[in-house]
Design a protein around this motif. Sequence first.
Motif, PDB file in Angstrom:
ATOM      1  N   SER A  36       0.865  -1.191   0.000  1.00 30.04           N
ATOM      2  CA  SER A  36       0.000   0.000   0.000  1.00 30.04           C
ATOM      3  C   SER A  36       0.898   1.236   0.000  1.00 30.04           C
ATOM      4  N   ALA A  37       0.263   2.372  -0.046  1.00 35.40           N
ATOM      5  CA  ALA A  37       0.993   3.636   0.134  1.00 35.40           C
ATOM      6  C   ALA A  37       1.337   3.786   1.617  1.00 35.40           C
ATOM      7  N   THR A  42      -2.497   8.334   1.021  1.00 37.30           N
ATOM      8  CA  THR A  42      -3.697   8.370   0.166  1.00 37.30           C
ATOM      9  C   THR A  42      -4.693   9.409   0.684  1.00 37.30           C
ATOM     10  N   GLU A 120       1.149   4.526  -3.983  1.00 36.16           N
ATOM     11  CA  GLU A 120       1.641   3.158  -4.148  1.00 36.16           C
ATOM     12  C   GLU A 120       2.875   3.138  -5.062  1.00 36.16           C
ATOM     13  N   TYR A 182      -3.871  -1.593  -4.972  1.00 29.89           N
ATOM     14  CA  TYR A 182      -4.808  -0.486  -5.176  1.00 29.89           C
ATOM     15  C   TYR A 182      -4.926   0.011  -6.622  1.00 29.89           C
ATOM     16  N   ARG A 196     -10.952   2.740  -2.068  1.00 29.59           N
ATOM     17  CA  ARG A 196     -10.174   2.836  -0.831  1.00 29.59           C
ATOM     18  C   ARG A 196     -10.014   1.462  -0.154  1.00 29.59           C
ATOM     19  N   GLY A 197      -8.823   1.255   0.347  1.00 28.15           N
ATOM     20  CA  GLY A 197      -8.520  -0.039   0.984  1.00 28.15           C
ATOM     21  C   GLY A 197      -8.284  -1.148  -0.035  1.00 28.15           C
ATOM     22  N   GLY A 198      -8.153  -0.775  -1.313  1.00 35.89           N
ATOM     23  CA  GLY A 198      -8.134  -1.754  -2.403  1.00 35.89           C
ATOM     24  C   GLY A 198      -6.897  -2.631  -2.515  1.00 35.89           C
ATOM     25  N   SER A 199      -5.862  -2.377  -1.715  1.00 42.32           N
ATOM     26  CA  SER A 199      -4.667  -3.228  -1.820  1.00 42.32           C
ATOM     27  C   SER A 199      -4.957  -4.669  -1.409  1.00 42.32           C
TER      28      SER A 199
HETATM   29  N1  ASP Z   1      -3.590   3.312  -0.231  1.00 37.21           N
HETATM   30  C1  ASP Z   1      -4.957   2.941  -0.516  1.00 37.21           C
HETATM   31  C2  ASP Z   1      -5.875   3.504   0.564  1.00 37.21           C
HETATM   32  O1  ASP Z   1      -5.414   4.091   1.509  1.00 37.21           O
HETATM   33  C3  ASP Z   1      -5.153   1.482  -0.678  1.00 37.21           C
HETATM   34  C4  ASP Z   1      -4.888   0.635   0.560  1.00 37.21           C
HETATM   35  O2  ASP Z   1      -4.205   1.084   1.477  1.00 37.21           O
HETATM   36  O3  ASP Z   1      -5.359  -0.498   0.597  1.00 37.21           O
HETATM   37  O4  ASP Z   1      -7.064   3.387   0.436  1.00 37.21           O
END
Ligand code: ASP
Length: 440
Positions: A36-37, A42, A120, A182, A196-199
């Motif tokens: 992820s980042a 993000t 990312e 992501y 969001r949260g896609g990793s």
């Molecule tokens: N960096 C992206 C986010 O904060 C993806 C992730 O962290 O999963 O949503």
Amino acid sequence: MKVMKFGGTSVGKPERMHHIVSLVTKEEEPTIVVLSALSGTTNALVEIGDYLSKGNRTSAKQCIEKLEAHYHTFVKELVKKKESVAKAESIIAEHFEFLNIILKISFSEALSKDLLAQGELLSTKLFCTYLEEQGIDHFLLPALEFMVIDSYDEPQVSVIKNKLGLLLKKHKNKKLFVTQGYICRNSRGEVDNLKRGGSDYSASLIAAAVTATVCEIWTDIDGMHNNDPRIVKKTIPVEQLSFEEAAELAYFGAKILHPASIWPAQQFKIPVKLLNTMQPGAKGTLITEQAGSVGVKAVAAKDNIIAIRIKSSRMLLAYGFLRKIFEVFEKYRTPIDMITTSEVAVSLTIDHSVHLKEIVKELEPFGSIELDEKQTIISVVGNEISKTDDMVKKLFGSIMNIPVRMVSYGGSPHNISLLVSAEYKIKILKQLNKGMFGLE
Ligand code: ASP
Ligand code: ADP
Ligand code: MG
């Protein structure tokens, strides 16, 4: 081949990145590391995009400067050798130059996706710079070359499989691969993302594409807990979940997993493990086809729900009524989460208001429409919970003081969902923790 995904907090500090390297290099098997980042990046990029969409370049510029300073501090601790420092600095310069160009040109939806991808891209390149400094052989797989979604924003698993397969074949002498979570390309070939949260979703898709032996999701907590640890003080990790249970929890708000992240692993029967980067020895949660036990495992809450009630005496003894209603939601590509019916009314919920106005307008000919916004779905999840002794008694017995707007029971044998006004969310999660799990 195994997949190891590390989230924002797991890569958010230089010493954590160092620590991750020690985890991934222990592996015997070839490994794809999905990153992820860095935590906070993000969110900062979203903020910059918001400012730019409102034409507020000054605030956007301030955010960019603050973020850039953070990266300079980060690399000071990440790498030490002169050449590595120079390389890391040039990576930062390249990406922040791009952000500064965005400041000057007219902002668009497509550009906002490019902006969001920078996190990312930066984290993986900096991670690889550190691997290089340590003399660890690896290959950076560019996610934008294989992670693709179609015009409905759905990942194209077979295309991902082919493209990634070719890339891996080209570099089959390597054992360690690194890639971005992501980010992806859409059907127009533009940079896009898996939301969001896609990793987590990226990791599961990659695991499915390479038929990995395991998909490990490394985060800042030791697995899926029985309740939301951000809200309830005492929560405990769940050792084992079935794919169905995990998918229900993810979809109904357990933030540890992206809502769609289970199906790719489930489809290809790839075990998923939720593990804690800060406590690598902890058991975490194993997700496979087996649930391990019967009974309630966890509760989760999904926010920003809108309930729609359609009341009509024409529903009485009529057939085809529900089909017509569902067609309206299908037309506006708005998924329905919960549904309950009586002989003269139907209530259902949706989780976004993008097309709410149009939907209500098209539903009006069917009867009177009532809307309840700011609702929360509380889901109680567990294998065969409906067969568990005393479950209903315990559930409703512990929340007698809370008005429940809707109940969905029996749709799946693993889930009971309640709809309550958002103001009761904290109270209900706490009371269920006590009433169903005996935890205060
Ligand atoms: N960096 C992206 C986010 O904060 C993806 C992730 O962290 O999963 O949503
Ligand atoms: P990452 O950055 O590693 O992807 P996330 O912040 O997305 O991590 O997810 C981990 C967080 O999810 C935890 O720190 C925790 O606060 C939150 N969370 C919410 N519900 C649950 C739950 N039922 N079990 C575990 N964590 C949960
Ligand atoms: Mg996450």
